[in-house]
Scaffold this motif. Sequence first.
Motif, PDB file in Angstrom:
ATOM      1  N   UNK A 129      54.661 -48.781 -40.134  1.00 36.22           N
ATOM      2  CA  UNK A 129      53.806 -48.959 -38.964  1.00 36.22           C
ATOM      3  C   UNK A 129      53.511 -50.405 -38.599  1.00 36.22           C
ATOM      4  N   UNK A 130      53.548 -51.291 -39.577  1.00 35.74           N
ATOM      5  CA  UNK A 130      53.190 -52.684 -39.290  1.00 35.74           C
ATOM      6  C   UNK A 130      54.437 -53.569 -39.234  1.00 35.74           C
ATOM      7  N   UNK A 133      58.058 -52.013 -36.785  1.00 34.78           N
ATOM      8  CA  UNK A 133      58.027 -52.158 -35.319  1.00 34.78           C
ATOM      9  C   UNK A 133      58.157 -53.615 -34.871  1.00 34.78           C
ATOM     10  N   UNK A 134      57.591 -54.517 -35.648  1.00 31.91           N
ATOM     11  CA  UNK A 134      57.692 -55.935 -35.275  1.00 31.91           C
ATOM     12  C   UNK A 134      59.090 -56.463 -35.551  1.00 31.91           C
TER      13      UNK A 134
END
Lengths: 211, 252
Positions: A129-130, A133-134
């Motif tokens: 989730x962290x 995506x980046x």
Amino acid sequence: MSQLLLQLLEGTLTSLKIFFLTLLFSLPLGIVVAQGRMCRNKLVSGIVNVYIMIMRGTPLILQLIFVYFAPYYVFGASFNRFTAVIVAYVINYAAYFAEIYRGGIQSIPKGQYEASHVLGFTKLHTFTHIVAPQVVKRIIPAMGNEVITLVKDTALAQTIGVAELFRVAQNASAREFSTMPIFVAGLFYFIMNMVVSKTFDKIETKLAYYN
Amino acid sequence: MHVISVKDIRKGFGDLQVLKGISFDVDKGEVLSIIGPSGSGKSTLLRCITQLERIDGGAVEICGDTLATTDDDGTVVYSDKATLRKIRLQVGLVFQNFNLFPHFSVMRNIMEAQVHVLGSPKEDARRVAVELLRKMGLEDKADAYPCQLSGGQQQRVSIARALALKPEVLCFDEPTSALDPELTGEILKVIKELAAEKMTMVVVTHEMAFARDISDRVIFMDDGIIAESGTPDEVFGHPKNERTKKFLARFE
Ligand SMILES: Nc1ncnc2c1ncn2[C@@H]1O[C@H](COP(=O)(O)OP(=O)(O)OP(=O)(O)O)[C@@H](O)[C@H]1O
Ligand SMILES: [Mg+2]
């Protein structure tokens, strides 16, 4: 003429199959390879590093021939031609993708992990989730280049006798004593890559909501 | 029971001893400021308490739970995973450079841990976030992304994000150092409001006037030890230690 187009389209279909199957398997496999490359265990990261060096350091055409012929000498049996192409492309592209993923993952600031840790996120949640995506946003341009290369690399499948677009075009050229089919094939590749690059532009725009 | 109890903790990086035996307690509702020159180990100390670094010796207790202790033969023993996890949620940390999640909206930055760590229902998490944003004066920024905010606003979001987990104590590591001077005031004001609400806090800061104003107690760290500690009046008004005097003179 319509006969020729039909043949070229059939070749295109084979090229597209190679293209999509390669992506389907190499995109996720690349994640595993990248994790292996970054593994704290020196033996694992060492082995993975050698694999990546071989994949990036030798021609794809050679790897293709190797995957097709080597099993025959060792086991007395080969993959069928098409499967050999997919296997060779997947292990080759997974190595390239892995290096792109790794660059992306390592470019995420340490603070993102630290904030996640302090907030109590699990390692898995932090990654999915962290970090991921980046990473996706950061690697889109590099991935775009690689995928465009893949479209053109599908032409190498003819080396072991798979009738993809370029092989079909060459055969037609020889039959008709004309280079025209080859130029038509060139146009086909160009169109496919237009679609690829438009797709990547779209993804890039979609992810432009933050920086 | 102390909210934080630190006994003789030691921490080094390779040959460099950064913390050389630090002990202090923080009680409920207390505001502790930590001041000291650059490199004295202030951040490292906070990072040991927030589990971002492992200690090499000593003991840390949070709200009566042991985070880590050192047994007789000098081995550091950390508690089991479940305890560490429980403790992690009791200690919030606000970073110097915010470390917001850039791909999440302000709202999601504040909701994410409530939903995925505490297991709160989304509606509850949203309510908590809205309330915190109001408190931070950012109610109109819920849908903004961090890159659209000023540094001061980002830092307020990061404070809200930490508060959303309802920690027993909130640690700040130089919360205004990355900000333009004209933006530090808004953060200091927020911390002051939290102090008025009796939020337990440990604040590492270079803002001396601020530390003097809000603290119940001040620790002056120098070269990995606590060189002096006491009430703000004692430390700022009548420092006993030469090094404290010298350090404070720089801020006159
Ligand atoms: N991960 C690390 N590896 C090696 N050395 C480190 C590491 N983290 C901190 N140090 C060193 O430890 C010492 C104390 O650092 P620390 O960040 O705790 O100081 P500080 O008091 O917070 O300073 P500042 O006021 O500049 O933030 C410094 O000499 C620093 O270089
Ligand atoms: Mg520091």
